[in-house]
Design a protein around this motif. Structure first.
Motif, PDB file in Angstrom:
ATOM      1  N   LEU A  71       0.827  -1.203   0.000  1.00 44.47           N
ATOM      2  CA  LEU A  71       0.000   0.000   0.000  1.00 44.47           C
ATOM      3  C   LEU A  71       0.866   1.259   0.000  1.00 44.47           C
ATOM      4  O   LEU A  71       0.539   2.253  -0.674  1.00 44.47           O
ATOM      5  N   LEU A  72       1.955   1.226   0.740  1.00 42.70           N
ATOM      6  CA  LEU A  72       2.856   2.385   0.766  1.00 42.70           C
ATOM      7  C   LEU A  72       3.548   2.566  -0.581  1.00 42.70           C
ATOM      8  O   LEU A  72       3.713   3.691  -1.058  1.00 42.70           O
ATOM      9  N   TYR A  73       3.979   1.454  -1.200  1.00 45.10           N
ATOM     10  CA  TYR A  73       4.560   1.538  -2.543  1.00 45.10           C
ATOM     11  C   TYR A  73       3.571   2.189  -3.508  1.00 45.10           C
ATOM     12  O   TYR A  73       3.928   3.088  -4.279  1.00 45.10           O
ATOM     13  N   PHE A  74       2.332   1.722  -3.465  1.00 46.04           N
ATOM     14  CA  PHE A  74       1.323   2.255  -4.381  1.00 46.04           C
ATOM     15  C   PHE A  74       1.085   3.736  -4.117  1.00 46.04           C
ATOM     16  O   PHE A  74       0.878   4.516  -5.066  1.00 46.04           O
ATOM     17  N   ALA A  75       1.114   4.146  -2.839  1.00 47.53           N
ATOM     18  CA  ALA A  75       0.930   5.560  -2.511  1.00 47.53           C
ATOM     19  C   ALA A  75       2.055   6.405  -3.102  1.00 47.53           C
ATOM     20  O   ALA A  75       1.813   7.506  -3.621  1.00 47.53           O
ATOM     21  N   VAL A  76       3.289   5.888  -3.059  1.00 47.15           N
ATOM     22  CA  VAL A  76       4.421   6.620  -3.643  1.00 47.15           C
ATOM     23  C   VAL A  76       4.255   6.733  -5.156  1.00 47.15           C
ATOM     24  O   VAL A  76       4.462   7.807  -5.749  1.00 47.15           O
ATOM     25  N   TYR A  77       3.881   5.611  -5.797  1.00 46.42           N
ATOM     26  CA  TYR A  77       3.679   5.646  -7.239  1.00 46.42           C
ATOM     27  C   TYR A  77       2.535   6.595  -7.612  1.00 46.42           C
ATOM     28  O   TYR A  77       2.619   7.331  -8.606  1.00 46.42           O
ATOM     29  N   ARG A  78       1.480   6.549  -6.830  1.00 44.84           N
ATOM     30  CA  ARG A  78       0.342   7.431  -7.088  1.00 44.84           C
ATOM     31  C   ARG A  78       0.775   8.893  -6.996  1.00 44.84           C
ATOM     32  O   ARG A  78       0.377   9.729  -7.830  1.00 44.84           O
ATOM     33  N   LEU A  79       1.584   9.211  -5.998  1.00 40.17           N
ATOM     34  CA  LEU A  79       2.106  10.563  -5.856  1.00 40.17           C
ATOM     35  C   LEU A  79       2.973  10.937  -7.058  1.00 40.17           C
ATOM     36  O   LEU A  79       2.883  12.058  -7.576  1.00 40.17           O
TER      37      LEU A  79
END
Length: 342
Positions: A180-188
């Motif tokens: 979830l944190l990886y995806f949040a970084v990619y989303r950002l």
């Protein structure tokens, strides 16, 4: 004090290297499992390629080398897993493609068949990771045991798999949070980079645009590596401290990383630089997609598989080094067994 901390970090790297060298069968088993996992996907792609070539003239021209005309038709007519066949997957392009997917989060936008293959690899690693950490720790004389096992236990193949399966639910919880944190970084990143393009639309100096992109890229890489680093240590903690919950293990890992940032960074980024050096060597030596002889094709396959073997070895070296460093920082380190120990 600083010199002593550096010595501990280098000693931990030495322990990680020795542990990995003491378990060549483990590295080869991971490589073989990865190869077997990829074979069904490779067979499906082969079927698509065979159907695409058929009795056409391309059957002859492809014997003389890679045919871009055939590939253009193949690319337009196929999708899904078959579309992963690209000239860049052979030789240096494979490394660059993987780096781009990791940096951009491109895996999230891939076809479901490729995501399924990635998920299968993740599940395999999930089921084995706990046992791998326990084996590396046991080879270093660290406490890895529950109340019913001995300290410093060196796991055999069956014990490694059993321990990995037993630890997998706890590691899965950490992996979900990390994902979830990886995806949040990619989303950002997917928001920031287009915003930079729009904000610099009227900028005439390419250097300015490049600088902003470089700063954003460095921030993305820093966040991704920080997440990877933190959760790798949390997984080590959850294996070495079986009484801790995953959330408590994450909190302890965060405390350890923050309090010993220099040593942790030296181990992580030092080994990361070594892995990049291996990748750079592969970039220089790997044959490209233009192989047309049996010997050339076999050589490209062997070189690629050797590179993957060293990638797995590098992963184990890091896990062994990080485990040894955790043991030193927590006062659990013991002398590393001799190379003759099983």
């Amino acid at each position: 004090m600083i010199e002593r901390r550096k010595t501990e970090a280098w000693a931990s790297i030495n322990d990680g290297v020795r542990s990995t060298l003491g378990a060549p069968g483990l590295v080869s088993s991971l490589w073989l499992a990865n190869l077997l996992l990829a074979l069904p996907a490779g067979w499906l792609v082969r079927q698509h390629v065979s159907h695409s070539i058929g009795p056409s003239l391309f059957h002859q021209t492809l014997r003389e080398g890679f045919d871009l005309d055939w590939y253009s038709e193949y690319e337009q007519a196929t999708g899904g897993l078959a579309a992963t066949l690209r000239p860049s997957i052979v030789g240096p392009g494979a490394v660059l493609d993987n780096l781009e997917l990791w940096f951009s989060g491109g895996l999230f936008s891939q076809h479901l068949s490729l995501l399924a293959l990635a998920l299968a690899h993740a599940v395999l690693w999930l089921l084995l990771l706990g046992g791998i950490i326990a084996r590396l720790a046991g080879m270093q004389g660290l406490e890895t045991a529950t109340d019913s096992h001995a300290t410093g236990e060196v796991l055999g193949p069956a014990g490694l798999i059993l321990r990995g399966v037993r630890m997998s639910p706890r590691i899965l919880q950490l992996s979900v949070v990390a994902g979830l944190l990886y995806f949040a970084v990619y989303r950002l990143a997917w928001i920031v980079f287009p915003w930079i393009e729009r904000a610099c639309h009227d900028v005439t100096q390419e250097r300015t645009l490049l600088t902003y992109h470089l700063i954003a890229a460095v921030c993305v890489v820093a966040l991704l590596t920080a997440i990877n680093l933190l959760f790798d240590y949390a997984k080590i903690v959850v294996v070495l401290e079986p009484k801790l919950s995953p959330s408590s293990a994450l909190a302890r890992a965060m405390q350890l990383v923050v309090a010993n940032a220099g040593q942790v960074a030296l181990v992580y980024y030092g080994l990361g630089a070594a892995l990049l050096a291996v990748s750079a060597l592969y970039l220089l030596l790997a044959p490209g997609a233009g192989q047309s002889t049996t010997l050339g094709i076999l050589g490209a396959f062997v070189v690629g598989q050797l590179y993957l073997w060293f990638r797995f070895a590098g992963r184990l070296v890091f896990l062994g080094s990080a485990t040894a460093l955790y043991g030193r920082l927590c006062g659990k380190a013991a002398p590393l067994p001799s190379a003759g120990r099983p």
